[in-house]
Design a protein around this motif. Structure first.
Motif, PDB file in Angstrom:
ATOM      1  N   GLU A  19      50.795  37.494  40.450  1.00  0.00           N
ATOM      2  CA  GLU A  19      51.934  37.400  39.964  1.00  0.00           C
ATOM      3  C   GLU A  19      52.557  38.630  40.690  1.00  0.00           C
ATOM      4  O   GLU A  19      53.904  38.448  40.649  1.00  0.00           O
ATOM      5  CB  GLU A  19      51.900  37.738  38.403  1.00  0.00           C
ATOM      6  CG  GLU A  19      53.115  37.911  37.657  1.00  0.00           C
ATOM      7  CD  GLU A  19      53.206  38.037  36.076  1.00  0.00           C
ATOM      8  OE1 GLU A  19      54.030  38.230  35.767  1.00  0.00           O
ATOM      9  OE2 GLU A  19      52.242  37.878  35.707  1.00  0.00           O
ATOM     10  N   ALA A  20      52.186  39.535  40.840  1.00  0.00           N
ATOM     11  CA  ALA A  20      52.761  40.839  41.511  1.00  0.00           C
ATOM     12  C   ALA A  20      53.311  40.289  42.897  1.00  0.00           C
ATOM     13  O   ALA A  20      54.360  40.746  43.306  1.00  0.00           O
ATOM     14  CB  ALA A  20      51.740  42.014  41.646  1.00  0.00           C
ATOM     15  N   THR A  55      51.861  44.943  46.697  1.00  0.00           N
ATOM     16  CA  THR A  55      51.276  44.085  45.835  1.00  0.00           C
ATOM     17  C   THR A  55      50.408  44.813  44.658  1.00  0.00           C
ATOM     18  O   THR A  55      50.374  44.715  43.578  1.00  0.00           O
ATOM     19  CB  THR A  55      50.450  42.858  46.364  1.00  0.00           C
ATOM     20  OG1 THR A  55      51.467  42.005  47.175  1.00  0.00           O
ATOM     21  CG2 THR A  55      49.973  41.798  45.087  1.00  0.00           C
ATOM     22  N   SER A  62      50.912  45.363  40.866  1.00  0.00           N
ATOM     23  CA  SER A  62      49.887  44.942  39.765  1.00  0.00           C
ATOM     24  C   SER A  62      49.556  45.855  38.820  1.00  0.00           C
ATOM     25  O   SER A  62      49.588  45.743  37.527  1.00  0.00           O
ATOM     26  CB  SER A  62      48.644  44.495  40.812  1.00  0.00           C
ATOM     27  OG  SER A  62      47.784  43.898  39.663  1.00  0.00           O
ATOM     28  N   GLU A  63      49.434  47.042  39.353  1.00  0.00           N
ATOM     29  CA  GLU A  63      49.072  48.288  38.649  1.00  0.00           C
ATOM     30  C   GLU A  63      50.048  48.823  37.585  1.00  0.00           C
ATOM     31  O   GLU A  63      49.817  49.022  36.439  1.00  0.00           O
ATOM     32  CB  GLU A  63      48.418  49.351  39.337  1.00  0.00           C
ATOM     33  CG  GLU A  63      47.992  50.649  38.513  1.00  0.00           C
ATOM     34  CD  GLU A  63      47.183  51.795  39.365  1.00  0.00           C
ATOM     35  OE1 GLU A  63      47.195  52.827  38.963  1.00  0.00           O
ATOM     36  OE2 GLU A  63      47.359  51.428  40.801  1.00  0.00           O
ATOM     37  N   VAL A  68      50.138  43.318  35.722  1.00  0.00           N
ATOM     38  CA  VAL A  68      50.225  42.013  35.815  1.00  0.00           C
ATOM     39  C   VAL A  68      49.009  41.558  37.064  1.00  0.00           C
ATOM     40  O   VAL A  68      48.669  42.493  37.892  1.00  0.00           O
ATOM     41  CB  VAL A  68      51.520  41.289  36.278  1.00  0.00           C
ATOM     42  CG1 VAL A  68      52.583  41.474  35.338  1.00  0.00           C
ATOM     43  CG2 VAL A  68      51.975  41.752  37.612  1.00  0.00           C
ATOM     44  N   PRO A  69      48.822  40.483  37.031  1.00  0.00           N
ATOM     45  CA  PRO A  69      47.609  39.939  38.026  1.00  0.00           C
ATOM     46  C   PRO A  69      48.182  39.963  39.602  1.00  0.00           C
ATOM     47  O   PRO A  69      49.491  39.956  39.554  1.00  0.00           O
ATOM     48  CB  PRO A  69      47.273  38.281  37.804  1.00  0.00           C
ATOM     49  CG  PRO A  69      47.639  38.399  36.134  1.00  0.00           C
ATOM     50  CD  PRO A  69      48.747  39.052  36.151  1.00  0.00           C
ATOM     51  N   LEU A  70      47.506  40.081  40.544  1.00  0.00           N
ATOM     52  CA  LEU A  70      47.742  40.424  41.756  1.00  0.00           C
ATOM     53  C   LEU A  70      48.465  39.169  42.266  1.00  0.00           C
ATOM     54  O   LEU A  70      49.716  39.396  42.992  1.00  0.00           O
ATOM     55  CB  LEU A  70      46.633  40.470  42.758  1.00  0.00           C
ATOM     56  CG  LEU A  70      46.022  41.978  42.729  1.00  0.00           C
ATOM     57  CD1 LEU A  70      44.564  41.543  43.690  1.00  0.00           C
ATOM     58  CD2 LEU A  70      46.809  42.915  43.173  1.00  0.00           C
TER      59      LEU A  70
END
Length: 226
Positions: free
Chosen positions: A193-194, A180, A184-185, A189-191
């Motif tokens: 959403e990831a 995750t 995200s990185e 995207v935010p965690l």
């Protein structure tokens, strides 16, 4: 000869190894008339008796559907004695996947430490039908015993939230959290959403959540495919 729940409770000791705990969980499921049991604390799967139990917990986590979801402070056991009857109602995707695994009934007990509910114990059957009153009551005893095992592995002085205790029992979703973070990185995207993207990819591929996470970490899957 099959052991009774009380005999199993008397045999479980705080220093049990992982193999001993797994054998105990298998025997406990059989004593309760279940095919298997699994325990989750928060979003962590910390104990399961067989691969099917683990897969069911993964499905609930991936889909956000199932009887263990949003189970909080309920006075009794949550019973789904005939999973097919909820197919078009509460959990259509989860039910379809569970039926693919040959699951016909599911039962959920809360897991407590003191007065606080910290998770759930979920059991399954491959035949329909409710629990007996004795099985329902004994399930609470098994769930309490599992909670004591978790508590015995909680590092002294650790003030982390209960879900963090999963790491001391066996953090089965460690790679999920790592993947995750990777998504995200890489995707910016935010965690949250990831994690949703990781869940969606696992479901679409038919692979387990942990296998999908491992593939992303090992770069076997492109990060942008999630």
């Amino acid at each position: 000869m099959r052991s009774t729940v009380q005999e199993l409770l008397d045999s479980l000791h705080a220093a049990a190894t992982e193999e001993e705990r797994r054998s105990w969980a298998v025997a406990s499921a059989q004593a309760l008339g279940l095919g298997g049991i699994a325990v989750s604390l928060g979003q962590e799967l910390v104990w399961f008796s067989d691969d099917t139990s683990a897969r069911l917990e993964d499905l609930q986590f991936v889909l956000g559907q199932g009887p263990s979801q949003l189970f909080k402070d309920e006075p009794g056991t949550r019973e789904v004695p005939d999973l097919g009857k909820v197919l078009a109602q509460q959990w259509p995707q989860f039910t379809a996947e569970a039926e693919e695994l040959g699951i016909a009934a599911l039962f959920v007990w809360p897991v407590h430490i003191g007065a606080a509910q910290i998770g759930t114990m979920t059991g399954y059957r491959r035949t329909t039908g409710p629990l007996s009153a004795e099985q329902s009551a004994q399930g609470w005893l098994v769930a309490d015993a599992l909670a004591q095992q978790v508590l015995s592995r909680w590092p002294a002085g650790d003030e982390c939230a209960p879900s963090s205790v999963a790491g001391t029992v066996g953090l089965h979703r460690a790679e999920v959290h790592q993947a995750t973070g990777v998504l995200s990185e890489k995707l910016g995207v935010p965690l949250a959403e990831a994690l949703d993207r990781l869940r969606a990819q696992a479901y679409a591929s038919g692979r387990s959540l942990s296998d999908t996470a491992h593939a992303i970490i090992e770069r076997e899957l492109p990060h942008d495919s999630a």
